[in-house]
Design an enzyme around this catalytic site. Structure first.
Site, PDB file in Angstrom:
ATOM      1  N   LYS A  11       0.760  -1.096  -0.245  1.00  0.00           N
ATOM      2  CA  LYS A  11       0.056   0.104   0.125  1.00  0.00           C
ATOM      3  C   LYS A  11       1.146   1.512   0.266  1.00  0.00           C
ATOM      4  O   LYS A  11       2.108   1.669   0.207  1.00  0.00           O
ATOM      5  CB  LYS A  11      -1.043  -0.081   0.805  1.00  0.00           C
ATOM      6  CG  LYS A  11      -2.026  -1.414   1.938  1.00  0.00           C
ATOM      7  CD  LYS A  11      -2.747  -1.060   2.367  1.00  0.00           C
ATOM      8  CE  LYS A  11      -4.089  -1.913   2.270  1.00  0.00           C
ATOM      9  NZ  LYS A  11      -4.855  -2.512   3.821  1.00  0.00           N
ATOM     10  N   TYR A  54     -11.899  -4.781  -1.466  1.00  0.00           N
ATOM     11  CA  TYR A  54     -12.452  -3.857  -1.075  1.00  0.00           C
ATOM     12  C   TYR A  54     -14.179  -3.211  -1.427  1.00  0.00           C
ATOM     13  O   TYR A  54     -15.324  -2.734  -0.844  1.00  0.00           O
ATOM     14  CB  TYR A  54     -11.770  -2.244  -1.136  1.00  0.00           C
ATOM     15  CG  TYR A  54     -10.706  -2.343  -0.888  1.00  0.00           C
ATOM     16  CD1 TYR A  54     -10.247  -3.297   0.211  1.00  0.00           C
ATOM     17  CD2 TYR A  54      -9.849  -1.556  -0.760  1.00  0.00           C
ATOM     18  CE1 TYR A  54      -8.496  -3.548   0.816  1.00  0.00           C
ATOM     19  CE2 TYR A  54      -7.828  -1.717  -0.496  1.00  0.00           C
ATOM     20  CZ  TYR A  54      -8.046  -2.450   1.010  1.00  0.00           C
ATOM     21  OH  TYR A  54      -6.585  -2.531   1.402  1.00  0.00           O
ATOM     22  N   ASN A 117      -1.720   0.510   7.476  1.00  0.00           N
ATOM     23  CA  ASN A 117      -1.437  -1.430   7.579  1.00  0.00           C
ATOM     24  C   ASN A 117      -0.441  -1.815   6.837  1.00  0.00           C
ATOM     25  O   ASN A 117      -0.262  -2.886   6.450  1.00  0.00           O
ATOM     26  CB  ASN A 117      -2.804  -2.604   8.170  1.00  0.00           C
ATOM     27  CG  ASN A 117      -3.721  -2.211   7.249  1.00  0.00           C
ATOM     28  OD1 ASN A 117      -3.443  -2.123   6.034  1.00  0.00           O
ATOM     29  ND2 ASN A 117      -4.637  -3.347   7.261  1.00  0.00           N
ATOM     30  N   HIS A 120      -1.787  -5.706   1.771  1.00  0.00           N
ATOM     31  CA  HIS A 120      -3.040  -6.453   0.931  1.00  0.00           C
ATOM     32  C   HIS A 120      -2.668  -7.723   0.348  1.00  0.00           C
ATOM     33  O   HIS A 120      -2.044  -7.887  -0.017  1.00  0.00           O
ATOM     34  CB  HIS A 120      -3.285  -5.446   0.633  1.00  0.00           C
ATOM     35  CG  HIS A 120      -4.745  -5.943  -0.802  1.00  0.00           C
ATOM     36  ND1 HIS A 120      -6.517  -6.076   0.265  1.00  0.00           N
ATOM     37  CD2 HIS A 120      -4.985  -6.458  -2.100  1.00  0.00           C
ATOM     38  CE1 HIS A 120      -7.104  -7.488  -0.595  1.00  0.00           C
ATOM     39  NE2 HIS A 120      -6.505  -7.370  -2.357  1.00  0.00           N
ATOM     40  N   GLU A 131      -9.067 -10.171  -8.454  1.00  0.00           N
ATOM     41  CA  GLU A 131      -7.781  -8.721  -8.643  1.00  0.00           C
ATOM     42  C   GLU A 131      -6.845  -8.560  -9.331  1.00  0.00           C
ATOM     43  O   GLU A 131      -6.855  -7.936  -9.915  1.00  0.00           O
ATOM     44  CB  GLU A 131      -7.700  -8.798  -6.946  1.00  0.00           C
ATOM     45  CG  GLU A 131      -8.380  -8.687  -6.231  1.00  0.00           C
ATOM     46  CD  GLU A 131      -8.260  -8.285  -4.389  1.00  0.00           C
ATOM     47  OE1 GLU A 131      -8.888  -6.951  -4.209  1.00  0.00           O
ATOM     48  OE2 GLU A 131      -7.718  -8.774  -4.246  1.00  0.00           O
TER      49      GLU A 131
HETATM   50  P1  DAT Z   1      -7.676  -7.081   5.553  1.00  0.00           P
HETATM   51  O1  DAT Z   1      -6.682  -5.615   4.787  1.00  0.00           O
HETATM   52  O2  DAT Z   1      -7.250  -8.074   6.116  1.00  0.00           O
HETATM   53  O3  DAT Z   1      -8.261  -8.567   4.372  1.00  0.00           O
HETATM   54  P2  DAT Z   1     -10.838  -5.960   5.061  1.00  0.00           P
HETATM   55  O4  DAT Z   1     -10.844  -6.436   4.220  1.00  0.00           O
HETATM   56  O5  DAT Z   1     -11.603  -6.352   6.711  1.00  0.00           O
HETATM   57  O6  DAT Z   1      -8.615  -6.579   5.944  1.00  0.00           O
HETATM   58  O7  DAT Z   1     -10.152  -4.280   5.124  1.00  0.00           O
HETATM   59  C1  DAT Z   1      -9.519  -3.897   4.210  1.00  0.00           C
HETATM   60  C2  DAT Z   1      -8.807  -2.538   4.740  1.00  0.00           C
HETATM   61  O8  DAT Z   1      -9.227  -1.363   5.791  1.00  0.00           O
HETATM   62  C3  DAT Z   1      -7.878  -3.309   5.250  1.00  0.00           C
HETATM   63  O9  DAT Z   1      -6.619  -3.286   5.518  1.00  0.00           O
HETATM   64  C4  DAT Z   1      -7.159  -1.955   6.627  1.00  0.00           C
HETATM   65  C5  DAT Z   1      -9.098  -0.873   6.393  1.00  0.00           C
HETATM   66  N1  DAT Z   1      -9.778  -1.337   7.783  1.00  0.00           N
HETATM   67  C6  DAT Z   1     -10.578  -1.951   8.234  1.00  0.00           C
HETATM   68  N2  DAT Z   1     -11.190  -2.091   9.550  1.00  0.00           N
HETATM   69  C7  DAT Z   1     -11.187  -0.919   9.329  1.00  0.00           C
HETATM   70  C8  DAT Z   1     -11.007  -0.511  10.325  1.00  0.00           C
HETATM   71  N3  DAT Z   1     -12.135  -1.190  11.770  1.00  0.00           N
HETATM   72  N4  DAT Z   1     -10.959   1.213  10.547  1.00  0.00           N
HETATM   73  C9  DAT Z   1     -10.110   1.786   9.441  1.00  0.00           C
HETATM   74  N5  DAT Z   1      -9.819   0.844   8.621  1.00  0.00           N
HETATM   75  C10 DAT Z   1     -10.389  -0.315   8.401  1.00  0.00           C
HETATM   76 MG    MG Z   2      -9.594  -8.274   2.767  1.00  0.00          MG
END
Ligand code: DAT
Ligand code: MG
Length: 153
Positions: A11, A54, A117, A120, A131
């Site tokens: 990212k 997303y 974080n 991805h 994707e």
């Molecule tokens: P991952 O990236 O582990 O697959 P996800 O698909 O649930 O997690 O979410 C995508 C991204 O969105 C994640 O890397 C960071 C952001 N995100 C997720 N939950 C969040 C939250 N509660 N507050 C802020 N950003 C969040």
């Molecule tokens: Mg995810």
């Protein structure tokens, strides 16, 4: 399958913090094969497409901030191939929430905030296929590596 592929993306924060090489190195050393890679500054429109992981998050309060962050600078998209690439890739990234991401994982070693974080990874084989098609419409590059017999049974 040893031909399973996953979409892994560094990212914008990972690029800015100089972690691209570190992340590539981890996947290389684990035994995965790099079959596609590019650096792109993605648009919000691209990042919101239904083919991305997303798309499921539309409607979440953090979604606008997520898209703004993801479009804030270049990302490095990669396709890695190997046994259980999707699940093992996720384990290597670490848990989404920094409080839960274990040391030794990319997030557990380099991230403190859920919204910064670093990386991805596709969450399922089917979403990986979507994707990969979205980010690499030109396709990936197939080639053989000489040491496969030392990585796979
Ligand atoms: P991952 O990236 O582990 O697959 P996800 O698909 O649930 O997690 O979410 C995508 C991204 O969105 C994640 O890397 C960071 C952001 N995100 C997720 N939950 C969040 C939250 N509660 N507050 C802020 N950003 C969040
Ligand atoms: Mg995810």
């Amino acid at each position: 399958s040893i031909k399973e592929q996953t979409y892994i993306m560094v990212k914008p924060d990972g690029v800015q913090r100089g972690l691209v090489g570190e992340i590539i190195a981890r996947f290389e050393k684990r035994g995965f094969k790099l079959v596609a890679m590019k650096l792109v500054h993605a648009t919000p429109e691209h990042l919101e497409k239904p083919a991305t992981d997303y798309a499921d998050l539309k409607g979440k309060p953090f979604f606008p901030g997520l898209i703004k962050y993801m479009a804030s600078g270049p990302v490095v998209g990669m396709v890695w191939e190997g046994l259980d690439a999707v699940k093992t890739g996720r384990v290597m990234l670490g848990a989404t929430k920094p409080l839960e991401s274990a040391p030794g994982t990319i997030r557990g070693d380099y991230a403190l905030a859920v919204g910064r974080n670093i990386c991805h990874g596709s969450d399922a084989v089917e979403s990986a296929q979507n994707e990969i098609a979205l980010w690499f419409p030109e396709g990936v590059t197939q080639y053989s590596i000489a040491n496969e017999g030392w990585i796979f049974e």
